[in-house]
Structures are given as C-alpha cells and as structure tokens.
Write a protein that holds these residues in place. Structure first.
Motif, mmCIF file in Angstrom:
data_model
loop_
_atom_site.group_PDB
_atom_site.id
_atom_site.type_symbol
_atom_site.label_atom_id
_atom_site.label_comp_id
_atom_site.label_asym_id
_atom_site.label_seq_id
_atom_site.Cartn_x
_atom_site.Cartn_y
_atom_site.Cartn_z
ATOM 1 N N ALA A 144 31.452 51.381 30.179
ATOM 2 C CA ALA A 144 31.714 52.514 31.076
ATOM 3 C C ALA A 144 32.922 52.234 31.973
ATOM 4 C CB ALA A 144 30.478 52.807 31.919
ATOM 5 N N ARG A 145 33.110 50.962 32.332
ATOM 6 C CA ARG A 145 34.253 50.580 33.175
ATOM 7 C C ARG A 145 35.544 50.468 32.374
ATOM 8 N NH1 ARG A 145 30.542 46.678 34.987
ATOM 9 N NH2 ARG A 145 31.680 45.094 33.795
ATOM 10 N N GLU A 146 35.430 50.011 31.125
ATOM 11 C CA GLU A 146 36.624 49.701 30.337
ATOM 12 C C GLU A 146 36.907 50.772 29.283
ATOM 13 O OE1 GLU A 146 35.956 45.757 28.876
ATOM 14 O OE2 GLU A 146 35.702 44.909 30.891
ATOM 15 N N LYS A 147 36.123 50.806 28.226
ATOM 16 C CA LYS A 147 36.310 51.810 27.171
ATOM 17 C C LYS A 147 34.935 52.299 26.729
ATOM 18 C CE LYS A 147 38.765 52.842 22.926
ATOM 19 N NZ LYS A 147 38.950 54.201 23.453
ATOM 20 N N PRO A 148 34.584 53.530 27.104
ATOM 21 C CA PRO A 148 33.235 54.034 26.804
ATOM 22 C C PRO A 148 32.939 54.073 25.303
ATOM 23 C CG PRO A 148 34.307 55.422 28.434
ATOM 24 C CD PRO A 148 35.363 54.486 27.908
ATOM 25 N N TYR A 149 31.662 53.891 24.987
ATOM 26 C CA TYR A 149 31.231 54.040 23.592
ATOM 27 C C TYR A 149 31.325 55.508 23.189
ATOM 28 C CZ TYR A 149 29.375 49.298 23.783
ATOM 29 O OH TYR A 149 29.247 47.933 23.902
ATOM 30 N N ASP A 150 31.594 55.716 21.913
ATOM 31 C CA ASP A 150 31.590 57.069 21.354
ATOM 32 C C ASP A 150 30.201 57.437 20.844
ATOM 33 O OD1 ASP A 150 34.518 57.598 21.531
ATOM 34 O OD2 ASP A 150 34.572 55.848 20.203
ATOM 35 N N VAL A 151 29.494 56.432 20.303
ATOM 36 C CA VAL A 151 28.167 56.658 19.725
ATOM 37 C C VAL A 151 27.257 55.495 20.119
ATOM 38 C CG1 VAL A 151 26.851 57.095 17.611
ATOM 39 C CG2 VAL A 151 29.258 57.775 17.731
ATOM 40 N N LEU A 152 26.012 55.836 20.496
ATOM 41 C CA LEU A 152 25.026 54.796 20.821
ATOM 42 C C LEU A 152 23.759 55.059 20.028
ATOM 43 C CD1 LEU A 152 26.255 55.917 23.936
ATOM 44 C CD2 LEU A 152 25.591 53.538 24.322
ATOM 45 N N PHE A 153 23.278 54.019 19.341
ATOM 46 C CA PHE A 153 22.024 54.079 18.589
ATOM 47 C C PHE A 153 20.942 53.336 19.386
ATOM 48 C CE2 PHE A 153 25.256 54.560 15.359
ATOM 49 C CZ PHE A 153 24.693 55.346 14.357
ATOM 50 N N PHE A 154 19.806 53.979 19.596
ATOM 51 C CA PHE A 154 18.721 53.328 20.331
ATOM 52 C C PHE A 154 17.415 53.380 19.561
ATOM 53 C CE2 PHE A 154 21.452 54.991 23.831
ATOM 54 C CZ PHE A 154 21.742 53.785 24.463
ATOM 55 N N ASP A 155 16.807 52.195 19.369
ATOM 56 C CA ASP A 155 15.404 52.143 18.975
ATOM 57 C C ASP A 155 14.603 52.376 20.257
ATOM 58 O OD1 ASP A 155 13.038 51.748 17.608
ATOM 59 O OD2 ASP A 155 13.187 49.565 17.598
ATOM 60 N N ILE A 156 13.402 52.910 20.164
ATOM 61 C CA ILE A 156 12.610 53.177 21.374
ATOM 62 C C ILE A 156 11.888 51.927 21.851
ATOM 63 C CG2 ILE A 156 10.623 54.450 22.283
ATOM 64 C CD1 ILE A 156 13.127 56.137 22.077
ATOM 65 N N ARG A 157 11.254 51.209 20.935
ATOM 66 C CA ARG A 157 10.449 50.053 21.355
ATOM 67 C C ARG A 157 11.292 48.783 21.276
ATOM 68 N NH1 ARG A 157 4.973 49.614 18.361
ATOM 69 N NH2 ARG A 157 4.247 51.083 19.951
ATOM 70 N N ILE A 158 11.786 48.342 22.425
ATOM 71 C CA ILE A 158 12.574 47.108 22.507
ATOM 72 C C ILE A 158 12.152 46.337 23.760
ATOM 73 C CG2 ILE A 158 14.587 47.940 21.227
ATOM 74 C CD1 ILE A 158 15.918 48.518 23.891
ATOM 75 N N PRO A 159 12.427 45.024 23.830
ATOM 76 C CA PRO A 159 12.022 44.234 24.992
ATOM 77 C C PRO A 159 12.612 44.785 26.296
ATOM 78 C CG PRO A 159 12.642 42.795 23.186
ATOM 79 C CD PRO A 159 13.010 44.183 22.763
ATOM 80 N N PRO A 160 11.783 44.899 27.343
ATOM 81 C CA PRO A 160 12.242 45.461 28.617
ATOM 82 C C PRO A 160 13.196 44.533 29.360
ATOM 83 C CG PRO A 160 10.029 44.581 28.860
ATOM 84 C CD PRO A 160 10.373 44.475 27.399
#
Length: 223
Positions: free
Chosen positions: A53-69
């Motif tokens: 977000a500070r340098e070069k924002p991602y164009d696409v983000l993939f998220f699994d729902i269940r991941i370590p907190p």
C-alpha cells in the motif's frame, strides 16, 4: 502493451499456492507479466499488504478463509484480511478461495466483502482458475458454480429472513442448543424463542421440531 500484474496469494498450504501460481503462469496472456507474492498466515499477509500500500499496491489478492490468525489476535481469517485489503488498496481485485460451502458463510462473505471473485475449492479446476482470473481482470465478478447456485436460490426465494434469524438457523444447524444461543447472539432468551417461533411459522413447520426447521431452511438455501 505489456501488462504487469502484482498479485498476493494467501493460503496456509504452500502446495496449494504453488498450484495456483503454476496455473496462472502457464495460462497468462502473452502481454501479461505476473509478479506473485505469497503468505501462509495473517501476520505475513498483513506485512506484505501494508508495504504494498505504501510502495506499489497489489492488483489482485487471493485469500483463503481459514488461515492462522495474527499474533495480536486482531486478524483471525482471510475474511479479515480481505476487509483490510479493501481499506489499504481499494482498487485491488479481491478473490476468495475457500473450502467453506455453507450458504450462511457464502452469504456473509458476499455481504461483508463483496469479492470480485468467489471460488469454492471443491468446484475448482486449473482451467476454471485460469478462466476466473482473466474474467476478473476484465469484467468482475466471477463466482464458481456452488456460489451461483446459492445466489440463484436466494433470488427466487420469497421468504425474507434478517441476519439475526439467519444466524439462529446457522447456529442450530451446528448443534448449538437453544439454551446456549444467548452466548452467541446479543438477545434475551425470550426474544430468541419468539424469533424461532416466527421462523417455524415462516417455514410452515407443523411438528414444532428444530430438526424440521433446520431441514426446511437448508432445502431453501438459508443454511
């Protein structure tokens, strides 16, 4: 014209991320250059997103729902990360990939995140992932078949149920007893009992049993 696409993939199984990467790299268009970062937990993803977000924002983000907190407990799932990504990088496209296929979860994810892509892993093939990615880059959203089936049910169903009633149905379906619902819902027991009675009337439950209510709600796509 060359298109550089910055991507973050978040999943707690490295082999799954490797599969996603290989698929996208093998099926990308000739003019596309994919730069892919990966994370296996909330803390790493948080760090990468804030840096991007500070340098070069991602164009696409993939998220699994269940991941370590996260260690501080503020980020508990891919759902939390997706919400954060929308704050940090509002122009980025968010894709949810998950094993969860219960309609309650699907409904909540669409309502809370409104993702550009929503893929259920049990529906997913390499060709569908490739198709989904290219579709989302041009004309989002893209939902896999299980998500679409749920949405179609929701559209044609005439019964209107608010979020609290939906949560009551979901908790009952998970085996939570009525007497314990006040631990999960900020209502008195009498209010919960009143809502359950209304639900049974809505679904025309003649025998008054919770099991029958859950069965009917599931048939109609509310669970």
């Amino acid at each position: 014209m060359n298109q550089v696409i910055n991507i973050l993939m978040v999943d707690d199984h490295p082999i799954i991320i490797e599969g996603y990467q290989n698929t996208l790299m093998a099926t990308k268009k000739d003019n596309q250059t994919l730069i892919i970062d990966t994370a296996n937990d909330c803390d790493t993803a948080d760090l990468l997103m804030r840096r991007a977000a500070r340098e070069k924002p991602y164009d696409v983000l993939f998220f699994d729902i269940r991941i370590p907190p996260s260690r501080d407990g503020l980020l508990t799932s891919g759902e939390d990360l997706a919400k954060l990504s929308k704050q940090l990088m509002p122009n980025a496209k968010v894709i949810i990939l998950t094993m969860f296929n219960e309609s309650y979860r699907i409904h909540n994810i669409i309502k809370n995140i409104n993702p550009d892509g929503f893929l259920i892993k049990s529906d997913l093939t390499s060709s569908e992932l490739a198709e989904a990615f290219q579709h989302i880059m041009v004309s989002p959203p893209y939902y896999s078949s299980t998500v679409n089936q749920f949405l179609n049910k929701l559209v044609v169903n005439e019964i209107q149920i608010d979020e609290i009633n939906r949560k009551i149905l979901y908790l009952l379906s998970q085996g939570i007893k009525t007497r314990s619902l006040t631990e999960h819902i900020d209502l008195s027991m009498s209010s919960i009992e009143k809502r359950k009675k209304q639900l049974k009337e809505l679904f025309s439950i003649d025998d008054g049993k919770d099991e029958t209510l859950i069965s009917e709600a599931r048939k109609k796509g509310f669970i």
